[in-house]
Design an enzyme around this catalytic site. Sequence first.
Site: not given
Ligand code: SIN
Length: 307
Positions: A50, A76, A131, A134
């Site tokens: 991401g 995160g 996305n 998240c």
């Molecule tokens: C994260 O980076 O916290 C997870 C990414 C996601 O769930 O899209």
Amino acid sequence: MNLSIQLAPKHHQGLLLANPVMTAAGTFGYGTEYNHIFDIQKLGAIVCKGTTLEPRDGNPQPRLAETACGLLNSIGLQNIGVKALIRDKAPIWAIWRVLVIVNIAGETIDDYAKVADELDGVAGISAVEVNISCPNIKAGGAEFGANPDSAARVVAAVKAATSLPVLVKLTPNTSDIAKVAVAVAEAGADAISLINTVKGMAIDIARRRPLLGDITGGLSGPAIKPVALYMVYEVAGAVGVPVVGCGGITTASDAIEFIMAGASAIQVGTASFNNPRAPLDILEGIEEFMQKEGIENLTDLIGAARR
Ligand code: SIN
């Protein structure tokens, strides 16, 4: 045998994958990390971590906790930011055969649009995956994806900012995922991927404290596969755009279940942490199954369990 699949049939450029096996965002880095382990060029597509407008350090440690048949993460959205991605990663991807899709995230609708705009026309990038799912950031992410109206507004803004095909990754942490799927399809999504992680937590009983530094996290891995499969089945029956199945896919037979539920392609995520070759093993297993069953075209399998 023909395993190719068109993931953006309504888009002027299209998004033609050589086969349906993709990697899931956040579990395969930028692809380069796995290059020495197996021939990643054999995959259908790689979805990278991401990516946000500015670099992010992510959440406090610990950010991972193993659970029964699963993994909790609260990363995160740690990432290098869109400018570094364009400067350092896209030139590598531009000479690859495998398609690369950039997963994009933001705290505001404008953030998403700006990241999409930056990526437009960059060699080596075949599509974006929005996305809105998240669960590990304070603003944006799954907050947008939980509601059909806000989800649609993000997608409309991204569509207006880029000429690339747009996939949208949905969260299971909503009351009616099919409604969100219909809203994002109407807003112009070329394809829909699902599911992202299921919100959860773990407690360290010795310290009497939440185990993850950010208290909650997202659950992935085999534990969520039946939930993901059900949601893919629901969404594939509700929208007219291709669906990409994701959530606990560990073996070729898992992948085939998702395809029979209506997915045109699948993403392998947490399985890669246990077996870095998992995406290739799954592709080879799908090929073996098709050979054994005398299936010439992958498209004959899509939605087979719905008929
Ligand atoms: C994260 O980076 O916290 C997870 C990414 C996601 O769930 O899209």
